[in-house]
Design an enzyme around this catalytic site. Structure first.
Site, PDB file in Angstrom:
ATOM      1  N   ASP A  67       0.725  -1.222  -0.004  1.00 51.27           N
ATOM      2  CA  ASP A  67       0.008   0.222  -0.063  1.00 51.27           C
ATOM      3  C   ASP A  67       0.828   1.255  -0.061  1.00 51.27           C
ATOM      4  OD1 ASP A  67       0.966  -0.318   2.707  1.00 51.27           O
ATOM      5  OD2 ASP A  67      -0.924  -0.572   3.534  1.00 51.27           O
ATOM      6  N   ASP A 136      -7.231  -1.993  14.505  1.00 51.06           N
ATOM      7  CA  ASP A 136      -8.737  -2.379  14.162  1.00 51.06           C
ATOM      8  C   ASP A 136      -8.677  -3.846  13.428  1.00 51.06           C
ATOM      9  OD1 ASP A 136      -7.466  -1.690  11.669  1.00 51.06           O
ATOM     10  OD2 ASP A 136      -8.774   0.082  11.013  1.00 51.06           O
ATOM     11  N   HIS A 138      -6.930  -4.532  10.493  1.00 52.04           N
ATOM     12  CA  HIS A 138      -6.825  -4.450   9.315  1.00 52.04           C
ATOM     13  C   HIS A 138      -5.387  -5.180   8.691  1.00 52.04           C
ATOM     14  CE1 HIS A 138      -4.513  -0.549   9.570  1.00 52.04           C
ATOM     15  NE2 HIS A 138      -3.593  -1.363   9.456  1.00 52.04           N
ATOM     16  N   GLU A 143      -9.656  -1.746   5.724  1.00 55.97           N
ATOM     17  CA  GLU A 143     -10.268  -1.247   6.987  1.00 55.97           C
ATOM     18  C   GLU A 143     -11.483  -2.206   7.141  1.00 55.97           C
ATOM     19  OE1 GLU A 143      -8.457   0.091   8.674  1.00 55.97           O
ATOM     20  OE2 GLU A 143      -7.651   2.074   8.000  1.00 55.97           O
TER      21      GLU A 143
END
Ligand code: PGA
Length: 260
Positions: A67, A136, A138, A143
């Site tokens: 990413d 979270d 991910h 997400e």
């Protein structure tokens, strides 16, 4: 899924680096999927050490990064281009034209994402994908609620991720809101997955990813769908796992276990 619990961050990093080194020793032209973030730093340091001290060769390796932030030029110290160059690429012998990182500054994101997927396919696919995990849950910037069959695309970062990453920027407002990221489906296509996690802040996400239901609310739980996924954690990141003894038992018994 194989879960390996190590004493601390340094041991976690060494075990992960050893898996990468074993792949390169059997397949010198392997395609590696790279991750950024603070967690894989020790793994990269160990690979650099193996390159310098034990002639681990990267001359035929191709890489794809997971990413990149949208809007940060490559020269920005918080861009993932900069990070990878600084912490890994400048220290090993991967030919520059074999290095692929999503562009955070392209003028046409959808065309770029399609090209990135095509390029991964043209190289024969990713042999081993390194992953971190967000608090979270991910993987890459997928997400919560990301489709588990998603491909490379633009994503809006969650509030949690922006808060977590604010420590690297001068002000919270400076954290980019968008990123270009491989999808969960792209990641699941890799032949082997190695996820590293360290510290108490990751304990809940690791427990959910490894022992919870497969859900797009915790995209790392998609690793349960992969036939060759290894999760390497330190004691703190393992502290929420209920099957801990079983994982230790399998790891300790491994050399004597019947081979598949
Ligand atoms: P970290 O990031 O390694 O900096 O904790 C992990 C991630 O968000 O994937």
């Amino acid at each position: 899924m194989e879960v390996i619990v190590q004493r601390d961050y340094a041991e976690m990093s060494k075990v992960a680096a050893q898996i990468v080194a074993e792949l390169l020793n059997t397949k010198p032209n392997a395609v590696l999927g790279m991750a950024t973030g603070s967690t894989p730093l020790g793994l990269y340091q160990e690979l650099v050490r193996l390159h310098n001290k034990e002639q681990l060769d990267f001359s035929r390796v191709t890489t794809f990064n997971l990413d990149e932030y949208v809007g940060l030029p490559m020269s920005h110290p918080q861009s993932y281009h900069y990070f990878m160059h600084e912490h890994f690429f400048q220290h090993v012998n991967i030919p520059p034209h074999n290095i692929n990182i999503p562009s955070g500054t392209t003028s046409n994101y959808s065309a770029f994402c399609e090209w990135y997927e095509r390029r991964i396919g043209e190289t024969g696919g990713i042999d081993l994908q390194i992953l971190g995990i967000g608090t979270d849950g991910h993987i890459a910037f997928n997400e919560p609620t990301s489709s588990l069959s998603s491909r490379t695309r633009l994503k809006t970062l969650s509030k949690q991720t922006i808060d977590d990453n604010a420590r690297f920027f001068e002000r919270r407002e400076d954290v980019p809101v968008y990123a270009i990221t491989m999808g969960v489906g792209t990641i699941l296509n890799a032949r082997k997955l190695v996820l590293v996690a360290s510290g108490k802040s990751k304990a809940k996400a690791i427990a959910q990813a490894v022992e919870g239901p497969v859900t797009s609310m915790v995209t790392a739980s998609a690793l349960q769908l992969h036939r060759d996924a290894i999760v390497i954690v330190d004691e703190e990141a393992a502290s929420g796992l209920t099957m801990r003894e079983y994982y230790d038992f399998i790891y300790a018994a491994k050399p004597a276990a019947p081979r598949a």
